[in-house]
Design a protein around this motif. Structure first.
Motif, PDB file in Angstrom:
ATOM      1  N   ALA A   2       0.844  -1.187   0.000  1.00 31.02           N
ATOM      2  CA  ALA A   2       0.000   0.000   0.000  1.00 31.02           C
ATOM      3  C   ALA A   2       0.878   1.236   0.000  1.00 31.02           C
ATOM      4  N   GLY A   3       0.313   2.306  -0.442  1.00 27.24           N
ATOM      5  CA  GLY A   3       1.001   3.576  -0.398  1.00 27.24           C
ATOM      6  C   GLY A   3       0.645   4.422  -1.607  1.00 27.24           C
ATOM      7  N   PHE A   4       0.708   5.715  -1.403  1.00 21.37           N
ATOM      8  CA  PHE A   4       0.370   6.656  -2.446  1.00 21.37           C
ATOM      9  C   PHE A   4       1.251   7.881  -2.251  1.00 21.37           C
ATOM     10  N   ILE A   5       1.790   8.385  -3.344  1.00 20.44           N
ATOM     11  CA  ILE A   5       2.637   9.579  -3.305  1.00 20.44           C
ATOM     12  C   ILE A   5       2.084  10.592  -4.293  1.00 20.44           C
ATOM     13  N   GLN A   6       1.991  11.831  -3.841  1.00 17.75           N
ATOM     14  CA  GLN A   6       1.617  12.913  -4.741  1.00 17.75           C
ATOM     15  C   GLN A   6       2.824  13.833  -4.851  1.00 17.75           C
ATOM     16  N   ILE A   7       3.196  14.129  -6.098  1.00 24.55           N
ATOM     17  CA  ILE A   7       4.279  15.068  -6.349  1.00 24.55           C
ATOM     18  C   ILE A   7       3.663  16.317  -6.966  1.00 24.55           C
ATOM     19  N   ILE A   8       3.995  17.451  -6.396  1.00 24.63           N
ATOM     20  CA  ILE A   8       3.513  18.734  -6.909  1.00 24.63           C
ATOM     21  C   ILE A   8       4.732  19.493  -7.420  1.00 24.63           C
ATOM     22  N   TYR A  51      10.632  23.661  -8.196  1.00 23.69           N
ATOM     23  CA  TYR A  51      10.593  22.890  -6.958  1.00 23.69           C
ATOM     24  C   TYR A  51       9.631  21.718  -7.098  1.00 23.69           C
ATOM     25  N   LEU A  52       9.839  20.711  -6.244  1.00 22.18           N
ATOM     26  CA  LEU A  52       8.941  19.564  -6.174  1.00 22.18           C
ATOM     27  C   LEU A  52       8.593  19.329  -4.714  1.00 22.18           C
ATOM     28  N   ASN A  53       7.306  19.172  -4.448  1.00 22.25           N
ATOM     29  CA  ASN A  53       6.836  18.706  -3.145  1.00 22.25           C
ATOM     30  C   ASN A  53       6.499  17.238  -3.313  1.00 22.25           C
ATOM     31  N   ILE A  54       7.042  16.392  -2.465  1.00 22.25           N
ATOM     32  CA  ILE A  54       6.776  14.963  -2.500  1.00 22.25           C
ATOM     33  C   ILE A  54       6.020  14.646  -1.212  1.00 22.25           C
ATOM     34  N   VAL A  55       4.757  14.266  -1.347  1.00 24.68           N
ATOM     35  CA  VAL A  55       3.880  14.064  -0.187  1.00 24.68           C
ATOM     36  C   VAL A  55       3.443  12.607  -0.173  1.00 24.68           C
ATOM     37  N   GLU A  56       3.699  11.916   0.948  1.00 22.10           N
ATOM     38  CA  GLU A  56       3.414  10.487   1.061  1.00 22.10           C
ATOM     39  C   GLU A  56       2.202  10.245   1.962  1.00 22.10           C
ATOM     40  N   PHE A  57       1.329   9.353   1.494  1.00 21.02           N
ATOM     41  CA  PHE A  57       0.118   8.975   2.229  1.00 21.02           C
ATOM     42  C   PHE A  57       0.075   7.463   2.390  1.00 21.02           C
ATOM     43  N   ASP A  58      -0.720   7.011   3.350  1.00 17.17           N
ATOM     44  CA  ASP A  58      -0.927   5.570   3.542  1.00 17.17           C
ATOM     45  C   ASP A  58      -1.587   4.931   2.327  1.00 17.17           C
ATOM     46  N   SER A  59      -2.494   5.674   1.684  1.00 21.90           N
ATOM     47  CA  SER A  59      -3.229   5.114   0.547  1.00 21.90           C
ATOM     48  C   SER A  59      -3.803   6.248  -0.290  1.00 21.90           C
ATOM     49  N   TYR A  60      -4.279   5.889  -1.469  1.00 21.84           N
ATOM     50  CA  TYR A  60      -4.961   6.844  -2.344  1.00 21.84           C
ATOM     51  C   TYR A  60      -6.200   7.402  -1.645  1.00 21.84           C
ATOM     52  N   ASP A  61      -6.963   6.516  -0.992  1.00 16.30           N
ATOM     53  CA  ASP A  61      -8.188   6.955  -0.311  1.00 16.30           C
ATOM     54  C   ASP A  61      -7.899   7.993   0.765  1.00 16.30           C
ATOM     55  N   VAL A  62      -6.841   7.785   1.526  1.00 19.66           N
ATOM     56  CA  VAL A  62      -6.459   8.756   2.563  1.00 19.66           C
ATOM     57  C   VAL A  62      -6.065  10.084   1.909  1.00 19.66           C
ATOM     58  N   ALA A  63      -5.337  10.012   0.795  1.00 21.65           N
ATOM     59  CA  ALA A  63      -4.935  11.234   0.094  1.00 21.65           C
ATOM     60  C   ALA A  63      -6.152  12.001  -0.407  1.00 21.65           C
ATOM     61  N   MET A  64      -7.147  11.292  -0.947  1.00 23.32           N
ATOM     62  CA  MET A  64      -8.346  11.962  -1.449  1.00 23.32           C
ATOM     63  C   MET A  64      -9.168  12.546  -0.310  1.00 23.32           C
ATOM     64  N   GLU A  65      -9.206  11.857   0.817  1.00 25.03           N
ATOM     65  CA  GLU A  65      -9.875  12.397   2.005  1.00 25.03           C
ATOM     66  C   GLU A  65      -9.198  13.695   2.427  1.00 25.03           C
ATOM     67  N   ASN A  66      -7.875  13.699   2.412  1.00 25.63           N
ATOM     68  CA  ASN A  66      -7.119  14.904   2.744  1.00 25.63           C
ATOM     69  C   ASN A  66      -7.406  16.022   1.740  1.00 25.63           C
ATOM     70  N   SER A  67      -7.424  15.680   0.453  1.00 27.79           N
ATOM     71  CA  SER A  67      -7.671  16.682  -0.588  1.00 27.79           C
ATOM     72  C   SER A  67      -9.039  17.331  -0.462  1.00 27.79           C
ATOM     73  N   ASN A  68      -9.995  16.610   0.102  1.00 22.06           N
ATOM     74  CA  ASN A  68     -11.355  17.133   0.250  1.00 22.06           C
ATOM     75  C   ASN A  68     -11.536  18.020   1.470  1.00 22.06           C
ATOM     76  N   ARG A  69     -10.511  18.143   2.295  1.00 30.10           N
ATOM     77  CA  ARG A  69     -10.606  19.013   3.471  1.00 30.10           C
ATOM     78  C   ARG A  69     -10.628  20.469   3.016  1.00 30.10           C
ATOM     79  N   PRO A  70     -11.503  21.299   3.604  1.00 31.97           N
ATOM     80  CA  PRO A  70     -11.594  22.708   3.187  1.00 31.97           C
ATOM     81  C   PRO A  70     -10.268  23.459   3.296  1.00 31.97           C
TER      82      PRO A  70
END
Length: 104
Positions: A2-8, A51-70
């Protein structure tokens, strides 16, 4: 695995302001169940101002939950205003990871 990474990927001439925004956001995210596990900000040696931000999450679902926070939506809007070009997002499922063992 498991795991999900978002790079910005972003370009800015206002990195100090960007860094202040990162620090503020870390304080606001706290230890919620949808907070990232880890984040790393990097500077591209070959392209000043990139620049690159590398953000690590437990899973895709957790990342999407985070993204939906106001507060994350507000953060993203503020981040975009500090960029010299639109940020680019990479959404990556972790397929494999390794770490060398000490002494081995």
């Amino acid at each position: 695995m498991a795991g999900f990474i978002q790079i910005i990927e972003f370009q800015t001439s206002r990195f100090d302001e960007m860094q202040q925004l990162f620090e503020e956001m870390r304080g606001r995210l706290g230890d919620s169940g949808s907070a990232p596990m880890r984040g790393t900000t990097t500077a591209d040696r070959d392209r000043p101002g990139h620049y690159l931000n590398i953000v690590e999450f437990d899973s895709y679902d957790v990342a999407m939950e985070n993204s939906n926070r106001p507060e994350v939506g507000e953060y993203s809007a503020r981040l975009a205003k500090l960029c010299d070009a639109p940020p680019k997002f990479y959404n990556l499922d972790v397929r494999d990871e390794w770490q060398p063992t000490p002494g081995g």
